[in-house]
Design an enzyme around this catalytic site. Structure first.
Site, PDB file in Angstrom:
ATOM      1  N   GLU A 178      -1.766   1.293  15.804  1.00  0.00           N
ATOM      2  CA  GLU A 178      -0.848  -0.005  15.456  1.00  0.00           C
ATOM      3  C   GLU A 178       0.366   1.367  15.298  1.00  0.00           C
ATOM      4  OE1 GLU A 178      -1.591  -2.561  11.755  1.00  0.00           O
ATOM      5  OE2 GLU A 178       1.169  -2.607  11.141  1.00  0.00           O
TER       6      GLU A 178
ATOM      7  N   LEU B 112       1.025 -11.120   5.723  1.00  0.00           N
ATOM      8  CA  LEU B 112      -0.330 -10.899   5.075  1.00  0.00           C
ATOM      9  C   LEU B 112      -1.458 -10.004   5.806  1.00  0.00           C
ATOM     10  CD1 LEU B 112      -0.878 -14.503   3.357  1.00  0.00           C
ATOM     11  CD2 LEU B 112       0.463 -12.434   2.167  1.00  0.00           C
TER      12      LEU B 112
ATOM     13  N   THR C 190       7.036   2.271   0.228  1.00  0.00           N
ATOM     14  CA  THR C 190       6.385   3.137  -0.709  1.00  0.00           C
ATOM     15  C   THR C 190       5.088   4.193  -0.031  1.00  0.00           C
ATOM     16  OG1 THR C 190       5.355   1.602  -1.951  1.00  0.00           O
ATOM     17  CG2 THR C 190       6.873   2.577  -2.911  1.00  0.00           C
ATOM     18  N   ASP C 191       4.879   2.898   0.750  1.00  0.00           N
ATOM     19  CA  ASP C 191       3.380   3.833   1.421  1.00  0.00           C
ATOM     20  C   ASP C 191       4.073   4.713   2.130  1.00  0.00           C
ATOM     21  OD1 ASP C 191       4.406   2.373   3.511  1.00  0.00           O
ATOM     22  OD2 ASP C 191       2.199   1.145   3.880  1.00  0.00           O
TER      23      ASP C 191
ATOM     24  N   ALA D 194       2.293 -14.631   8.328  1.00  0.00           N
ATOM     25  CA  ALA D 194       2.721 -14.923   6.894  1.00  0.00           C
ATOM     26  C   ALA D 194       2.801 -13.379   5.765  1.00  0.00           C
ATOM     27  CB  ALA D 194       2.262 -15.619   6.364  1.00  0.00           C
TER      28      ALA D 194
ATOM     29  N   ASP E 218      -1.565  -1.271   4.162  1.00  0.00           N
ATOM     30  CA  ASP E 218      -2.445  -2.662   4.732  1.00  0.00           C
ATOM     31  C   ASP E 218      -4.290  -2.564   5.224  1.00  0.00           C
ATOM     32  OD1 ASP E 218      -0.197  -3.196   4.106  1.00  0.00           O
ATOM     33  OD2 ASP E 218       0.672  -3.718   6.493  1.00  0.00           O
TER      34      ASP E 218
ATOM     35  N   SER F  68      -2.559 -10.063   8.248  1.00  0.00           N
ATOM     36  CA  SER F  68      -3.263  -9.957   9.722  1.00  0.00           C
ATOM     37  C   SER F  68      -3.447  -8.980  10.570  1.00  0.00           C
ATOM     38  CB  SER F  68      -3.133 -11.624  10.646  1.00  0.00           C
ATOM     39  OG  SER F  68      -2.122 -11.919  10.880  1.00  0.00           O
ATOM     40  N   SER F  69      -2.924  -8.574  10.644  1.00  0.00           N
ATOM     41  CA  SER F  69      -3.331  -6.939  11.956  1.00  0.00           C
ATOM     42  C   SER F  69      -3.790  -6.628  11.792  1.00  0.00           C
ATOM     43  CB  SER F  69      -1.584  -6.582  12.492  1.00  0.00           C
ATOM     44  OG  SER F  69      -0.128  -6.221  10.690  1.00  0.00           O
TER      45      SER F  69
END
Ligand code: GLA
Length: 394
Positions: free
Chosen positions: A165, A128, A38-39, A126, A177, A130-131
């Site tokens: 990114e 989650l 959704t972001d 994973a 994130d 990390s980047s």
């Protein structure tokens, strides 16, 4: 814990670079409770910052050179900030170099050179983030060390990390994130509105329940390129419907006049897969707000059923799940969890399960057994307790 890691990292920094770092910064990974894909559509999400962090020991240089190394990677990268561009460096170093390169626009290339040693404690691959933890730790370090960046807010730094990114690492991600990594509120979930980038802390009101993250430890190569494709479909759909983003659509069109002549369903007919994709985004935005309301009412069953409905929508309408994520959700629900869903971009990575504190082990065991029955490698488990945002450790 933070300071132990920082001490040991500082010593290793000294061994590697011949000097102590100016400081050590930490930024968390995240798990998203609801509001997926959704972001980048201007919508809502409800992530929390994990207690798992990436640490960056940083020493500023005055020659515009970047020297980047990691305890988790055999090779680092070294080069002038001015040479950073999409694909160079590639891999994990792009997230650090990319941030310096974007900040160079504001501070000047000579000012943002640095030696960096990274120690990542967010599980890699994973789903989650990390980047994001990596780019946010490096970005915060530069903000704190470079006088020309003084006053740059966390919200502005989110934009810097997203650009790094998108433009250097080459991933067209949406900002959830980085937002939660830099702007989380300790012990809270974060209601993110990607339209105006505002955030509202949301308390965890279910003391008898917790969030268990199941890392399936799979990544399907099939997923590569699918994120960008989903994003493009949504953008084409929004353009066809005459709105800037799907967020502008009234969710009521879904039941009111979806199929009417010249209604959204008709307009979207020519764009492959647009109908179910749009339906996911609109229903998912509603689920986020409904889940926040259910949390306020301490309605465990409703929180759980909204999570599970989100999973079904991601599986069937958005088509970003995979057999291992579906298996996790089924096994967790079968073992009595009130709700479960995939979390993050999909095609592997992790699921998040709402589970009664007294039943955590039993639910984890059922998921592990289901994996074993299918001949899959054992999944990994971690507890998602909402932690603080990125910060300077020392
Ligand atoms: C990835 C991206 C985020 C978001 C999620 C899906 O984690 O980095 O921006 O789009 O996928 O919700």
């Amino acid at each position: 814990m933070d300071t132990d890691v920082a001490d040991s990292l500082s010593t290793q920094f000294l061994d590697r670079f011949g000097d102590l770092p100016d400081g050590v910064w930490a930024a968390p990974g995240r798990v998203n409770l609801v509001g997926e894909h959704t972001d980048y559509n201007g919508g809502y999400a409800l992530p929390l910052a994990l207690p798992h962090r990436t640490y960056a020991a940083v020493r500023r240089r005055d020659d515009g050179l970047l020297r980047v190394a990691s305890l988790q990677a055999p090779h680092g990268w070294e080069g002038p900030v001015t040479t950073v561009r999409q694909g160079s460096p590639d891999g994990w170093a792009a997230y650090v170099a990319g941030v310096a390169s974007v900040l160079a626009e504001r501070a000047g290339a000579a000012e943002v050179g640095m030696d960096v040693l990274v120690d990542g404690h967010v599980p890699l691959g994973a789903g989650l983030s990390s980047s994001a933890a990596l780019s946010c730790s490096a970005g915060l370090a530069l903000r704190d060390l470079v006088p020309q960046l003084d006053g740059l807010s966390e919200a502005e730094l989110v934009g810097v990390c997203v650009r790094a990114e998108n433009e250097v690492a080459g991933a067209a991600t949406g900002g959830m994130d980085q937002t939660v990594s830099l702007r989380a509120v300790d012990e809270h979930l974060l209601l993110l509105d990607a339209r105006d980038r505002s955030v509202v802390p949301v308390a965890w009101t279910l003391p008898d329940h917790e969030l268990l993250v199941v890392d399936t430890r799979v990544h399907h190569a099939l997923g590569d390129g699918q994120y960008e494709r989903r994003r493009r479909t949504c953008e084409e759909a929004a353009a066809a419907l005459g709105v800037g983003s799907l967020r502008e659509l009234d969710p009521e069109v879904l039941d009111r006049d979806w199929e009417r002549p010249a209604g959204p369903a008709r307009v979207l007919h020519g764009i492959p897969d647009a109908l179910p994709r749009v339906r996911h985004v609109l229903t998912e935005n509603e689920r986020v707000l409904d889940l926040v309301a259910a949390l306020r009412e301490q309605d465990v069953a409703r929180v759980g059923s909204l999570m599970t409905a989100s999973h079904a929508s991601l599986r069937d309408d958005y088509e970003v799940s995979c057999p291992e994520l579906d298996l996790t959700v089924e096994a967790a629900l079968g073992a009595g969890a009130p709700g479960a869903r995939m979390t993050g971009g999909g095609f592997g990575g992790s699921a998040v399960v709402l589970v009664a504190r007294t039943e955590v082990e039993q639910v984890a065991e059922s998921v592990a057994q289901a994996f074993a029955r299918e001949g899959l490698d054992a999944p990994a488990f971690l507890h998602a307790v909402p932690g603080p945002p990125a910060h300077r450790v020392r």
